[in-house]
Design an enzyme around this catalytic site. Sequence first.
Site, short mmCIF file in Angstrom:
data_model
loop_
_atom_site.label_atom_id
_atom_site.label_comp_id
_atom_site.label_asym_id
_atom_site.label_seq_id
_atom_site.Cartn_x
_atom_site.Cartn_y
_atom_site.Cartn_z
CD GLU A 162 52.28 -15.24 0.28
OE1 GLU A 162 51.60 -14.77 1.24
OE2 GLU A 162 53.23 -15.18 -0.30
CG HIS A 186 56.45 -16.08 -3.61
ND1 HIS A 186 56.22 -14.61 -3.47
CD2 HIS A 186 55.49 -16.76 -3.06
CE1 HIS A 186 55.33 -14.72 -2.48
NE2 HIS A 186 54.92 -15.74 -2.28
CG ASP A 229 59.50 -13.34 -3.87
OD1 ASP A 229 58.45 -13.39 -4.43
OD2 ASP A 229 59.47 -13.96 -2.76
C1 TNX Z 1 54.06 -13.57 3.15
S1 TNX Z 1 55.79 -15.29 4.90
C2 TNX Z 1 54.86 -14.07 2.33
C3 TNX Z 1 56.21 -13.15 1.93
C4 TNX Z 1 55.61 -11.74 2.07
C5 TNX Z 1 55.23 -11.50 3.37
C6 TNX Z 1 54.99 -10.13 3.88
C7 TNX Z 1 55.91 -16.03 3.48
C8 TNX Z 1 56.53 -17.49 3.33
N1 TNX Z 1 55.35 -15.47 2.33
O1 TNX Z 1 56.30 -13.35 0.42
O2 TNX Z 1 56.94 -10.92 1.80
O3 TNX Z 1 53.92 -12.32 3.55
O4 TNX Z 1 54.93 -10.23 5.15
#
Ligand code: TNX
Length: 537
Positions: free
Chosen positions: A323, A259, A188
């Site tokens: 994301e 990420h 990440d």
């Molecule tokens: C969203 S869940 C994210 C993570 C974060 C998390 C914190 C997901 C696929 N992505 O990168 O750590 O929220 O709750």
Amino acid sequence: MGERPALLPQPWRVRFADGTGAELADGLSIACDDAPGFLATAHWFRRTIEAATGWRVEVGGATTCATIELRAGRVDVPAPGPEGERYHLRVADGRIVVTAPAASGAFYGLQTVRQLLDADWYRHAPPGGRARPALAVGGVEVEDGPRFSWRGVHLDVSRHFMPMPFLLRLVDLAALHKLNMLHLHLTDDQGWRVPIPKHPRLTEVGAWRRESPLGHGRDRVGDGVPHGGFYTHADLAELVGYAAERHVTVVPEVDMPGHMVAAIAAYPELGNTGEEREVLAHWGISRHVLNLEEPTLQFCWDVIDEVADIFPGGGWFHIGGDECPTVEWEESTTARTLMAAEGMTDPRQLQGWFNARIAEHLGGIGRTVIGWDEILEGGAPEGSVVMSWRDEAGGVAAAEAGHDVVMTPQQWLYLDWAYADDPAEPLAICPAISVERVYGYDPVGSVPPEKRHHVLGAQANLWTEYVPTPEHAEYLYFPRLCALSEVVWSDPDAEGRSFGEFEARLGRHLERLAALGVNYRPLSGPTPGQSRVWRPA
Ligand code: TNX
């Protein structure tokens, strides 16, 4: 006769008999049918029992005089999950007989046998090193099997590096709850945890960050303490082997194309601007993502090949996909040219294009793609499995479109959320998911009946922005993971199923976790040490 043992997760069928069914004593022997994996499972049990009792336990072929027998055979139980994971257990007439169609079922039968013994048998040595006295086990018959095939626990080892002994312990703890998938989030923005020999800077540079946020990330205060680490191939191979002995599959995740700041810090040419960046020292969603050039795809394929080599992963490979902001692509000539060439009208389609290229490579090495529900937005690769995290809607849409689905909706199964909206809870990303809320989750509840066969199961996720240590991870996992185990294993329509009934069993199950030294959250709330808030008794 004392209290009946608290079995957890609740088996599909249990009939307790009065009186002693069998007696276990030093010199105990285990007879084992000659079926694939049975002997290894018998030896796992032997080691566990020998450690806890100080006895000598023998494992041999089928005989008529052993106290414990592992038999290969069919088991009829209406549990809809994989047949191989079913077992029949009978403690009667001086013997404990576990019958199962496959070694995984035999393993679960033996996990249930452990739950028939005293909680102290979960310890690693007998008291004072003196062999334990013989133990009478009450008569019982259990017919059992899983509700779902995917019974998962996830751990983010990027935001905080978690040492190897904790990963091994997590496998043991998952397996004793009959969970069978460990999803490792290996990369990440804040840290890269797996060495890739062709690209050594990924761990040389990408495994370390300058500092971490102090307190809540939104306050933007750093702790000034460098953090990081990575596993060696030998570490990860050990983990895979240890997990396999316990019928747990380790599924690796390399999160792309967002990420990825740790990788971009190691190799700025992977980014869209060529600028030097540092491994992120704060949390959140970064706008800095991979570029969409051919050498970058080649880089991803190198990483995938290496990681796939380490993790057979049951054939699954998680490519993340969550994301991923498109701002940099919108400003990039290469990305814009690609959009024009492919006739794309929305930059989101670029992620679909990227995923398709990655999926093609994974298909070529015989892997099934898993991604977070965002992969649906650019058109998820055919045959890919969708992990529905933002809510259940992604999972429903994926099932409607013919994808298999693992339900991990944050509102029920995100264990980085606090247990309660209470200042006595330790710092967490947000409030609040109680044990009861996890227990009440139904993985198919929101899915139309004719699409439910696409739901492989469910998984609880632990993101570690606010989880700096294994002890704190244990606090957040337990006992919520105990509730999850019942969601994914037990009969949802069982007579008398209620949170109150579960909680009573859980209270006694926690004695086992206490014997194992697990830093679980007591049902009454955190201890002062756990909450880090002084509350005089
Ligand atoms: C969203 S869940 C994210 C993570 C974060 C998390 C914190 C997901 C696929 N992505 O990168 O750590 O929220 O709750």
